[in-house]
Design a protein around this motif. Structure first.
Motif, mmCIF file in Angstrom:
data_model
loop_
_atom_site.group_PDB
_atom_site.id
_atom_site.type_symbol
_atom_site.label_atom_id
_atom_site.label_comp_id
_atom_site.label_asym_id
_atom_site.label_seq_id
_atom_site.Cartn_x
_atom_site.Cartn_y
_atom_site.Cartn_z
ATOM 1 N N ASP A 37 -3.065 3.820 5.850
ATOM 2 C CA ASP A 37 -4.443 3.397 6.177
ATOM 3 C C ASP A 37 -4.604 3.216 7.683
ATOM 4 O O ASP A 37 -5.224 2.259 8.145
ATOM 5 C CB ASP A 37 -4.787 2.073 5.464
ATOM 6 C CG ASP A 37 -5.033 2.231 3.970
ATOM 7 O OD1 ASP A 37 -4.997 3.373 3.457
ATOM 8 O OD2 ASP A 37 -5.268 1.208 3.302
ATOM 9 N N ASP A 53 -2.447 0.748 -5.277
ATOM 10 C CA ASP A 53 -1.721 2.020 -5.283
ATOM 11 C C ASP A 53 -0.353 1.913 -4.629
ATOM 12 O O ASP A 53 0.444 2.855 -4.693
ATOM 13 C CB ASP A 53 -2.561 3.164 -4.690
ATOM 14 C CG ASP A 53 -2.905 2.998 -3.220
ATOM 15 O OD1 ASP A 53 -2.140 2.364 -2.476
ATOM 16 O OD2 ASP A 53 -3.948 3.530 -2.815
ATOM 17 N N ASP A 91 -3.120 -3.444 -2.020
ATOM 18 C CA ASP A 91 -3.748 -2.212 -2.493
ATOM 19 C C ASP A 91 -2.910 -1.780 -3.687
ATOM 20 O O ASP A 91 -1.714 -1.476 -3.539
ATOM 21 C CB ASP A 91 -3.711 -1.165 -1.367
ATOM 22 C CG ASP A 91 -4.309 0.152 -1.767
ATOM 23 O OD1 ASP A 91 -4.273 0.499 -2.966
ATOM 24 O OD2 ASP A 91 -4.804 0.872 -0.881
ATOM 25 N N ASP A 96 0.845 -1.200 0.000
ATOM 26 C CA ASP A 96 0.000 0.000 0.000
ATOM 27 C C ASP A 96 0.879 1.248 0.000
ATOM 28 O O ASP A 96 1.922 1.270 0.650
ATOM 29 C CB ASP A 96 -0.901 0.007 1.268
ATOM 30 C CG ASP A 96 -2.173 0.834 1.078
ATOM 31 O OD1 ASP A 96 -2.139 1.850 0.359
ATOM 32 O OD2 ASP A 96 -3.201 0.440 1.661
ATOM 33 N N ALA A 97 0.439 2.277 -0.707
ATOM 34 C CA ALA A 97 1.118 3.579 -0.630
ATOM 35 C C ALA A 97 0.777 4.302 0.656
ATOM 36 O O ALA A 97 1.524 5.157 1.122
ATOM 37 C CB ALA A 97 0.707 4.448 -1.813
ATOM 38 N N HIS A 98 -0.372 3.948 1.201
ATOM 39 C CA HIS A 98 -0.898 4.684 2.351
ATOM 40 C C HIS A 98 -0.808 3.816 3.598
ATOM 41 O O HIS A 98 -0.929 2.595 3.524
ATOM 42 C CB HIS A 98 -2.369 5.044 2.095
ATOM 43 C CG HIS A 98 -2.567 5.737 0.787
ATOM 44 N ND1 HIS A 98 -2.816 5.039 -0.384
ATOM 45 C CD2 HIS A 98 -2.536 7.053 0.449
ATOM 46 C CE1 HIS A 98 -2.931 5.906 -1.379
ATOM 47 N NE2 HIS A 98 -2.767 7.124 -0.915
HETATM 48 MN MN LIG Z 1 -3.705 3.023 -0.750
#
Ligand SMILES: [Mn+2]
Ligand SMILES: [Mn+2]
Ligand SMILES: [Mn+2]
Ligand SMILES: [Mn+2]
Ligand SMILES: [Mn+2]
Ligand SMILES: [Mn+2]
Ligand SMILES: [Mn+2]
Ligand SMILES: [Mn+2]
Ligand SMILES: [Mn+2]
Ligand SMILES: [Mn+2]
Ligand SMILES: [Mn+2]
Ligand SMILES: [Mn+2]
Lengths: 303, 303, 303, 303, 303, 303
Positions: F145, F229, F227, F141-143
């Motif tokens: 979360d 991204d 994810d 994931d880039a984030h």
């Molecule tokens: Mn993400």
């Protein structure tokens, strides 16, 4: 025999198998042609959604889609003898482009052929029109294009009708489909010198009634210019400045057909392929067929 | 003087102003040309994301974007003398198209020129290759294209390497970038007769090491075929069957450069413009420049 | 209290609920700002894939996507105090636009703030740079932009580096990512007066080595200009003239960070949103964050 | 109980939560169904803008958008009992595909159900029609599709009406919306054996008058085939060969409704989703609802 | 003088050159304004093709395209005094958004100005309408939006007309363009309390007859709400749930004009720019001009 | 025999020719399956570029493109026995969707099969994970979360890792590719309880070193969540919130492969097809193949 007279190469055999992309029905050489297609990939005075410089080739590609035969009235379009000269070499100087268009159209006219210009933006019309100062002019456009100057230039595409008025004089220009006019244009003294027929008026009266009015103006030769934004965006989405509440595709087809017999030069401008779904280019292609087909039909009817 | 020798028309003046769309650097006539561009707008055996038939003109358009001068090594591409013959007349019969390609490439080769084919789909390579049965072959491709027959045809684009093997024989073909192979292909007896270098292997070893291996195969003349799906979809999204984990744009550039000096025919295939953002066509255009530029540089170095 | 001091209206209550679209992190008023964002929606000298005039708002929209906090080094971007002035009123006259940019940047600089320009095309850089004649300049660009004049104008976006050289003098400009140069530019006498570092050279040496070289040039204040086509089209597809074999997104990020502490003006130009998939605008937005974040970090480290 | 009768698994519980994508109103099983949806993802004889193979699933997705209830005449579409069989397994061999369609439609008809085919290209109609040799046929199409053979095949999508004539005989086929015909088709001896009603004629007479004419032909059972290019590109842009000046969406709706009661098989073909903005697929979906809804309404009125 | 009264900065000079993107004709400050534009970028209860949250800025951008002067009836739109407040700060909580809209519209109304809302989805109308409980309501919509609750919420965009009925009571709402209704809605007891005029009925009777009917209902003040899916997808493709067989662009223009004089609040909702070709946004922009222009014309006619 | 045991119909013959669209390699029935594909078309808590609800079918379509055989390590994917259950019936209530996912995954796990979820947005992971509370978790994931709540919901897709932490406890979660974190997340007390490995760290250390670190954490069973991204937008442009400077496609492939042998559930989320050029869906499809292929390979190696 080779392309330069050398016996030993296969240039002509290759030419029997391959060809550069041109308008599909343009199967004539220049000498035999009655119609000459001239692409003008210029869009430098446009400001909003640019890209009409890509339109000439987009129209050629879309035309592939069409039958060469117009069965509605029995004309085989290639029999009309069409030559496609390709596209003008590129320049960003609007006056230079207009001058080149003027020159090219003069050549074509002098050779007794009908020029068909594929824009590029509307400003190119001015160059072509300089060769037809004794004609009437029919314009399809959402805009009055009646500014004296715009963004610092008298040759901006927003000034085409004004320049045309200077070339032809009052009472010689009809612009059909008008629905976007600035106060400065509307209140100019010269507004009355052009007959602007709004898209709403066409809807109310019907295109045939409008055609009757134009016929009554008594033009003997016509320069016909189609800014594709004159047509409703539902039919012609791929234009630089889409304007709702426009003409239908059929309105314009009837208008073309009604005056094809006396049209001596024809242009289609202001298509921006990057914003198109293909419909705008194919409609332009069909208008070209319609122009040639109707003109040939009328020619053949002359006793 | 007119196009057909008639004094009275302006054909040549017009030709000084207008031209049909061709590869911008293709400023030579056929007789003087050392390279001949041949577009083959054929995609009929493709199945998934079709549309490579529009690629030849898309590449010509994208090429507009590029400088004519390759400053990295000082070659002015138009000086290489390129002629653009345009596109093959269209047919949906794969065998007829392949035969036409064979014929055209034979003409070009017989005239001592290097053919550059713009596909269209990969199956067209087979026609061209028939003229180079004594050459080695370097293929860039995500797919092994090694089926004996597919969807009922031995000329399907999924069978190109297999057909090439029949033409050239074992040990003469290298396919670089492989990462999609069916069991039937992988387990075929002939699998060992082609050197498939996977994209992963290129990543691990580096392209220069791979070039060394290919050099060691001792080819004296090479047919170079680029299926654009060999390159990673990040760099070449506009292909019919994108396959992740591919070669980089630079891998392919180095490979082209390394063998340009002995390459006698070159093709770029499988671009589908409707799925492209423009990157794939401009990369193909750049590969053409790279091929010509490197080949010219090497030619000029020969003592 | 109302917007004009009228007690009776709800202007300020409304302003607590609604706001015009600006760069999301631009939450400062002008007086308190240390950075001032200036959009310049001008693309009139561009020729191929036009539309950079839509980029300033596209970057603002894409920025929405980003966190305001740069956790890599602990900077909260809004704390940097950013003011977004919006977009320059539109004009198609390149010299007028450049003059307006010059004026606006002079105001901002005089007020002790760092201007961040969002193009529009590269030609706008010339106006801004006139205020920084004693600085060094770092350019990211695929093109040398070193023509003396193009399409009839010395202010064409193809002439930016040449104009910059006139303003700053030899040895003061580094252009990184070069890979498209005309013969005329390459052979010009002034070529040696700018340090062009090709994209290939960056790939071979690594960006950190390149940064070392630039550091050794001893600039004390830097004008930083990013033509997004300097980055590889895989990362930045939405540009007017995509050129393969470019810099990576990380190369540019490192370059920005390395000189952020001495950068006194910053611009990002040549994004054409109509050809973008969103990646180019969001990368530009991230570069802005990176510039501000790294500059703030360095500022805070100063004892 | 599990899918294969194993007590221990949760197959049926899962089936209560999840389902493969089908036409949303297709909530019947096969045995109870009165209508059977058959997708045929085949587009291999198409030549221009390919991609109708993706249409069956695009129509299913677009249908999601629609209410299941037709309030204009009070029919709940799922009550009509629809079964969606999915898509035909893929093949690129047109004759094999046509044969499979023939077989599948024979099964469905034999089971007393009405087949609804989702193309794919128009050639698939030929297979279905072989099961209805005693019917009349109503076609919506811009093209006459009346070539005896095209691109080397008698089963090309340009030959559908000709093949239909061989199956049904003279005086049994009406094609509505015609506006693209080749000379060869127009001058063929069999031209008079099909009633081609041009789009212009529909516009002049009104669709209700045209319906009256078709009624007077006395068909007792009808095969109804909609080539979406029959509709104007303003309403149906996503087709392989868009042709201006077409039928309106309402013309076709009325035509469907007028003959729904005696229609025994129905197909919608030639949508190319990659060129669509979604309107074409949702219009096709709505035509399916209209067909079923009107047919059910008429059925329920029978005493 | 600076923005905060500091003499020493150039805030006001900069404001003379730059401005944040607003509706181009919105050149008034709040105090002097007669119309206030409020963007509401909210689309959280939408389910199919989401993205109406991007519509307010898309409409502002498209509006750029239009002339400020309405020459059909001689109104200069900026003279109407328009203020653009920008967009509501974002939230995903539908009730909070509706409450904010209610509050903002209350401010604007209390200040004697006409609110023009740019959605966002249709649910925002409910908030605005709470301020106009004694008005009649005219809705343009393909859908009845008459569910009592949908997807678990009574504020879903599928429930707008039902909520409106609760606010205004029976006999006070006309919804024009209806063509998608669930059984549950159609059979609800309250169905008769709203006058739903189907798109088919408008086509049969003509919009002017429909206007007459609405006039006869005797509304003295009107809330006017345009769900853009009421218009046919040929004219308005960029909506969340396109529904064929809709109103024409001119139908809606006439309806707006007929009641502009008594309209006290106006909204345009449900545009999804990511699915648009630009036509939908520019049509919305034109509707805003039409509303203001017609309202001003009528105002000026009052003796 | 018919579908319901009726002898007289052709249900099974039809099923031999047609099938609803499923993952192409999913050729097993449920009872025999070792892997079960579950589509979850839910995107209601997403805010920026919505549309992940269309992803499950987009992945199925893109998968068509791939060979069923993984020649790199000799696994025929269909031999792994995959069943595609289709998509979860739609709801806009995030908690209901998460509960349904929990239930479905419990069924699948209880039946001894490996669930493969196709999102939909990231929030669906929470439901699945509830069945694996004793596992380790690897997230791409880039984030981070890692918000406790967002836009009023604890089940927003911005809170996934936080919810996961509550389910699994400290030291059990690794999130790879992190590059977007809010201050609130970064400064939360729980930040240290998850091992966030930034994309920059992966670039510096190499993915193999990172894999080593994760291996050292000693997970015996892993829930693997991708994810999309997390991957760089150059490789995966079609996501809701693209974030530059990401992981490469190969980084993620290696990570999948390294832990496939101990992975007990797998999901791919956050693809938004309307913003995709096809690359993102096909990359997701390839990741599924990679997961199954590597898992099978490892399984087969066990003695
Ligand atoms: Mn993400
Ligand atoms: Mn115009
Ligand atoms: Mn014009
Ligand atoms: Mn290949
Ligand atoms: Mn391939
Ligand atoms: Mn530049
Ligand atoms: Mn550049
Ligand atoms: Mn047909
Ligand atoms: Mn047709
Ligand atoms: Mn609504
Ligand atoms: Mn609606
Ligand atoms: Mn996530």
């Amino acid at each position: 025999m080779g392309s330069n007279g050398q016996k030993e190469d296969h240039a002509s055999e290759l030419a029997g198998l391959f060809s550069l992309r041109k308008l599909p029905d343009a199967q004539s050489d220049y000498a035999s042609a009655r119609y000459v297609v001239l692409g003008v990939p210029f869009d430098n005075t446009s400001s909003y959604r640019r890209g009409s410089r890509f339109a000439p080739d987009a129209i050629r590609n879309a035309y592939w889609n069409l039958e060469s035969f117009e069965f509605h009235y029995g004309v085989n379009i290639p029999d009309a003898m069409i030559y496609d000269a390709g596209n003008l070499f590129e320049s960003e100087d609007v006056e230079e482009v207009i001058d080149s268009v003027e020159t090219a159209v003069r050549y074509v006219s002098a050779d007794g052929k009908v020029p068909i210009l594929l824009g590029g933006e509307h400003s190119i019309t001015v160059g072509a029109l300089r060769n037809f100062r004794d004609c009437g002019m029919i314009i399809v456009d959402a805009h009055s294009d009646f500014r004296d100057s715009y963004m610092g230039s008298r040759f901006n595409h927003a000034c085409v009708t004004r320049r045309a008025l200077e070339l032809l004089g009052p009472g010689r220009i009809v612009s059909v489909g008008t629905r976007s006019v600035s106060r400065e244009e509307f209140e100019s003294e010269e507004w009355k010198d052009v007959r602007f027929i709004t898209a709403d008026e066409v809807r109310e009266r019907g295109i045939r009634d409008v055609i009757g009015e134009i016929r009554s103006m008594g033009f003997r030769r016509v320069y016909f210019s189609i800014d594709m934004d004159g047509i409703d965006p539902a039919y012609a989405p791929g234009v630089g400045t889409p304007e709702p509440f426009g003409l239908t595709d059929r309105d314009v087809r009837e208008l073309i057909g009604a005056f094809a017999g006396i049209t001596v030069a024809f242009d289609i401008v202001e298509i921006t392929p990057v914003y198109d779904n293909g419909n705008t280019s194919v409609l332009a292609a069909k208008f070209i067929q319609e122009f040639i087909g109707q003109r040939e039909r009328k020619a053949s009817k002359k006793p």
